[in-house]
Design a protein around this motif. Structure first.
Motif, PDB file in Angstrom:
ATOM      1  N   CYS A   2       0.782  -1.271   0.105  1.00  0.00           N
ATOM      2  CA  CYS A   2      -0.070  -0.012   0.001  1.00  0.00           C
ATOM      3  C   CYS A   2       0.635   1.236   0.106  1.00  0.00           C
ATOM      4  CB  CYS A   2      -0.834   0.089   1.304  1.00  0.00           C
ATOM      5  SG  CYS A   2      -1.833   1.440   1.468  1.00  0.00           S
ATOM      6  N   SER A   3       0.415   2.277  -0.861  1.00  0.00           N
ATOM      7  CA  SER A   3       1.395   3.352  -0.894  1.00  0.00           C
ATOM      8  C   SER A   3       1.358   4.364   0.112  1.00  0.00           C
ATOM      9  CB  SER A   3       1.299   4.106  -2.158  1.00  0.00           C
ATOM     10  OG  SER A   3      -0.199   4.608  -2.245  1.00  0.00           O
ATOM     11  N   TRP A   4       0.184   4.052   1.130  1.00  0.00           N
ATOM     12  CA  TRP A   4       0.008   4.989   2.144  1.00  0.00           C
ATOM     13  C   TRP A   4       0.998   4.570   3.157  1.00  0.00           C
ATOM     14  CZ3 TRP A   4      -0.912   3.999   7.326  1.00  0.00           C
ATOM     15  CH2 TRP A   4      -1.441   5.109   8.118  1.00  0.00           C
ATOM     16  N   LEU A   5       1.605   3.491   3.161  1.00  0.00           N
ATOM     17  CA  LEU A   5       2.519   2.953   4.124  1.00  0.00           C
ATOM     18  C   LEU A   5       3.932   3.764   3.497  1.00  0.00           C
ATOM     19  CD1 LEU A   5       1.775  -0.365   4.788  1.00  0.00           C
ATOM     20  CD2 LEU A   5       1.535   1.407   6.341  1.00  0.00           C
ATOM     21  N   GLU A   6       3.887   3.928   2.116  1.00  0.00           N
ATOM     22  CA  GLU A   6       5.314   4.265   1.621  1.00  0.00           C
ATOM     23  C   GLU A   6       5.534   5.827   1.405  1.00  0.00           C
ATOM     24  OE1 GLU A   6       4.798   1.588  -1.964  1.00  0.00           O
ATOM     25  OE2 GLU A   6       6.455   0.630  -1.098  1.00  0.00           O
ATOM     26  N   PRO A  11      -1.906  11.847   3.897  1.00  0.00           N
ATOM     27  CA  PRO A  11      -2.467  11.951   5.191  1.00  0.00           C
ATOM     28  C   PRO A  11      -3.188  10.802   6.041  1.00  0.00           C
ATOM     29  CG  PRO A  11      -3.869  13.035   3.734  1.00  0.00           C
ATOM     30  CD  PRO A  11      -2.532  12.417   3.034  1.00  0.00           C
ATOM     31  N   ASP A  12      -3.475  10.845   7.096  1.00  0.00           N
ATOM     32  CA  ASP A  12      -3.988   9.573   7.949  1.00  0.00           C
ATOM     33  C   ASP A  12      -5.307   9.264   7.221  1.00  0.00           C
ATOM     34  OD1 ASP A  12      -3.968   7.782  10.180  1.00  0.00           O
ATOM     35  OD2 ASP A  12      -5.440   8.716  10.771  1.00  0.00           O
ATOM     36  N   ALA A  13      -6.052  10.506   6.865  1.00  0.00           N
ATOM     37  CA  ALA A  13      -7.223  10.278   6.262  1.00  0.00           C
ATOM     38  C   ALA A  13      -7.147   9.526   5.062  1.00  0.00           C
ATOM     39  CB  ALA A  13      -8.160  11.531   6.081  1.00  0.00           C
ATOM     40  N   CYS A  14      -6.130   9.283   4.397  1.00  0.00           N
ATOM     41  CA  CYS A  14      -5.933   8.409   3.271  1.00  0.00           C
ATOM     42  C   CYS A  14      -5.700   7.048   3.325  1.00  0.00           C
ATOM     43  CB  CYS A  14      -4.940   9.224   2.245  1.00  0.00           C
ATOM     44  SG  CYS A  14      -5.347  10.556   1.349  1.00  0.00           S
ATOM     45  N   ARG A  15      -5.782   6.478   4.689  1.00  0.00           N
ATOM     46  CA  ARG A  15      -5.486   4.966   5.154  1.00  0.00           C
ATOM     47  C   ARG A  15      -6.672   4.401   4.173  1.00  0.00           C
ATOM     48  NH1 ARG A  15      -5.723   4.551  11.332  1.00  0.00           N
ATOM     49  NH2 ARG A  15      -7.298   3.239  10.522  1.00  0.00           N
ATOM     50  N   MET A  22      -7.402   1.849  -2.007  1.00  0.00           N
ATOM     51  CA  MET A  22      -5.803   1.661  -1.753  1.00  0.00           C
ATOM     52  C   MET A  22      -5.206   1.808  -3.088  1.00  0.00           C
ATOM     53  SD  MET A  22      -4.119  -1.659  -0.596  1.00  0.00           S
ATOM     54  CE  MET A  22      -3.846  -2.576  -2.005  1.00  0.00           C
ATOM     55  N   PHE A  23      -3.980   2.654  -2.625  1.00  0.00           N
ATOM     56  CA  PHE A  23      -3.017   2.922  -3.842  1.00  0.00           C
ATOM     57  C   PHE A  23      -2.030   1.906  -3.705  1.00  0.00           C
ATOM     58  CE2 PHE A  23      -5.567   6.657  -3.070  1.00  0.00           C
ATOM     59  CZ  PHE A  23      -5.946   7.178  -4.122  1.00  0.00           C
ATOM     60  N   ARG A  24      -1.429   1.382  -4.794  1.00  0.00           N
ATOM     61  CA  ARG A  24      -0.161   0.713  -4.814  1.00  0.00           C
ATOM     62  C   ARG A  24       0.746   0.944  -5.979  1.00  0.00           C
ATOM     63  NH1 ARG A  24      -0.322  -3.679  -7.886  1.00  0.00           N
ATOM     64  NH2 ARG A  24      -2.310  -4.335  -8.536  1.00  0.00           N
ATOM     65  N   PHE A  25       2.139   0.975  -5.819  1.00  0.00           N
ATOM     66  CA  PHE A  25       2.843   1.512  -7.042  1.00  0.00           C
ATOM     67  C   PHE A  25       3.011  -0.091  -7.620  1.00  0.00           C
ATOM     68  CE2 PHE A  25       4.326   4.769  -3.917  1.00  0.00           C
ATOM     69  CZ  PHE A  25       4.111   5.778  -4.923  1.00  0.00           C
ATOM     70  N   ALA A  26       2.991   0.255  -9.040  1.00  0.00           N
ATOM     71  CA  ALA A  26       3.303  -1.024  -9.971  1.00  0.00           C
ATOM     72  C   ALA A  26       3.989  -0.351 -10.974  1.00  0.00           C
ATOM     73  CB  ALA A  26       1.984  -1.514 -10.503  1.00  0.00           C
ATOM     74  N   TYR A  39       3.441   3.134 -12.478  1.00  0.00           N
ATOM     75  CA  TYR A  39       2.116   3.905 -12.173  1.00  0.00           C
ATOM     76  C   TYR A  39       1.748   3.496 -11.025  1.00  0.00           C
ATOM     77  CZ  TYR A  39       0.635  -0.939 -13.624  1.00  0.00           C
ATOM     78  OH  TYR A  39       0.273  -1.966 -13.704  1.00  0.00           O
ATOM     79  N   VAL A  40       0.648   4.018 -10.657  1.00  0.00           N
ATOM     80  CA  VAL A  40      -0.215   3.629  -9.215  1.00  0.00           C
ATOM     81  C   VAL A  40      -1.536   3.016  -9.766  1.00  0.00           C
ATOM     82  CG1 VAL A  40      -1.537   4.796  -7.455  1.00  0.00           C
ATOM     83  CG2 VAL A  40       1.060   5.488  -7.840  1.00  0.00           C
ATOM     84  N   ILE A  41      -1.925   1.844  -9.055  1.00  0.00           N
ATOM     85  CA  ILE A  41      -3.153   1.423  -9.312  1.00  0.00           C
ATOM     86  C   ILE A  41      -4.034   1.675  -8.101  1.00  0.00           C
ATOM     87  CG2 ILE A  41      -2.444  -0.861  -8.734  1.00  0.00           C
ATOM     88  CD1 ILE A  41      -4.783  -0.562 -11.418  1.00  0.00           C
ATOM     89  N   ALA A  42      -5.270   2.124  -8.401  1.00  0.00           N
ATOM     90  CA  ALA A  42      -6.031   2.490  -7.150  1.00  0.00           C
ATOM     91  C   ALA A  42      -7.315   1.301  -7.196  1.00  0.00           C
ATOM     92  CB  ALA A  42      -6.661   3.600  -7.510  1.00  0.00           C
ATOM     93  N   ASN A  43      -7.705   0.664  -6.177  1.00  0.00           N
ATOM     94  CA  ASN A  43      -8.489  -0.227  -5.986  1.00  0.00           C
ATOM     95  C   ASN A  43      -9.580   0.117  -4.773  1.00  0.00           C
ATOM     96  OD1 ASN A  43      -6.438  -1.722  -7.344  1.00  0.00           O
ATOM     97  ND2 ASN A  43      -7.012  -3.534  -6.552  1.00  0.00           N
ATOM     98  N   THR A  44     -10.752  -0.114  -4.816  1.00  0.00           N
ATOM     99  CA  THR A  44     -11.717   0.223  -4.025  1.00  0.00           C
ATOM    100  C   THR A  44     -12.308  -1.259  -3.165  1.00  0.00           C
ATOM    101  OG1 THR A  44     -13.583   1.308  -3.151  1.00  0.00           O
ATOM    102  CG2 THR A  44     -13.614   0.417  -5.184  1.00  0.00           C
TER     103      THR A  44
END
Length: 104
Positions: A2-6, A11-15, A22-26, A39-44
């Protein structure tokens, strides 16, 4: 991961459990597509509307300002979006390639 961890700027509100996205780098360095090299991939895990919250849009803008394109994972498809979550039509790709520093 998760990019929020990286990314310290998120901000905390984006946890993911708060934002619903959830954003993750790919990356695919072998891709011919400059929008898939890094890029970043966003999943919900909530409804698709979570992709269009103000905080999600602020995250898209942050990534694009850093030269990282954003894709939304919509069921089986992924969609390239701009800084405010709008799908990027083929007629506008050249503009966004310039944002990535791609020479056409």
């Amino acid at each position: 991961m998760c990019s929020w961890l990286e990314v310290d700027a998120m901000p905390d509100a984006c946890r993911p459990d708060k934002l619903g996205v959830m954003f993750r780098f790919a990356q695919d360095e072998g891709s011919w597509n400059p929008f898939e090299k890094s890029y970043v991939i966003a999943n919900t895990n909530k409804t698709p509307e979570a992709f269009y919250s103000d905080l999600a849009k602020a995250s898209y803008q942050m990534f694009w300002n850093g030269g990282v394109p954003v894709w939304l994972q919509l069921k089986e498809d992924k969609v390239l979006v701009d800084e405010v979550g709008r799908e990027i039509p083929p007629s506008k790709l050249a503009h966004f390639e310039k944002k990535l520093g791609v020479q056409g």
